[in-house]
Design an enzyme around this catalytic site. Sequence first.
Site: not given
Length: 342
Positions: A127, A152, A156
């Site tokens: 992302s 979150y 990544k």
Amino acid sequence: MKNLILVTGGTGYIGSHTAVELINEGYEVVIVDNLANSTTDSLDGIGQITGVRPAFEEFDLCNKPRLEKFFKDYPGLKAIIHFAAYKAVGESVEKPLMYYRNNLVSLMNLLECMNAYQVPSMVFSSSCTVYGQPRELPVTETAQILPAESPYGNTKQICEEILRDYIRSVEGIRAIALRYFNPIGAHPSALIGELPRGVPNNLIPYVTQTAAGIRGELKVFGDDYNTPDGSAIRDYINVVDIAAAHVKAISRLLKNQNKSDFEFFNLGTGKGSSVLEVVNTFEKVTGVKVNYKIVGRRTGDIEQVWADTTKANVELGWKAVRSLGETLLSAWNWEKKLRGIK
Ligand code: UDP
């Protein structure tokens, strides 16, 4: 013989669109998903679009013995596209361990199995959140990776680091991380699309649900940003364009054309759109009004970000081709289909 590709999280939003593009390009697909945030309806949709309903195995990638059995049951896998992960920013702040355990353990289990069962290639779903609010726009792959804003986002970053370090330590495994900007829209058939549970966090499902009358009004978070109309800017990219990039990445890995064993590419359109531009474009292409109200900024939001896509254009041979209007219309057609609106 067709090349067999494992798509983890393949019943989900981007996974299902990618399964379609893979099948259309002549690959054989097997999907693993625990249905934590999706249903098997997308398998029917993939089947209707392509004429092929992919093989499906329902289990959790954190279950290592079950994953080992999968690798034994499907010998000859050529590559993995790893989508399966938790992805809600707010939830990750409330339940960080759940996010770290799920997103990191599933990747590590897959990597160990790739090594043990000689599956050489992985495309990893990453992302643009790894860049935070970049100092320079558009953001290139060499931009500094900033401390993540949420657990979150941190998963990544850590997953990319795990990939880099593991690939360095073993022979014969290579990976491409694709850093998505804001994937939106649905397949033009309206047979697959995004299925947000409960109140959507993301802009586009909120817009389509407001237009459908499910939500009373869209809250536009902030009109005092340093942008032309004051609302925040993102690089919204059609999910089918995103899916097509995965097929390019798989082809690059299978042909072993990568310059190094771990590469990463931005997936965006190269163009930023503000929240108000999105709302206006949606109204224009659908002819449906979106009731909205300007409210304060959302905590943790960055002001503006869009991609420099030169690397993906040149090295992957991929470019986003679908317009914002076409993409918003596809999102609306999907919403209408879900709600039975004519
Ligand atoms: N946004 C908004 N109202 C909403 C949801 C999102 O104004 O109900 C804005 C949000 O502040 C951001 C943009 O839309 O500027 C994209 O938000 P989204 O959550 O879809 O993606 P992200 O923030 O992760 O880029």
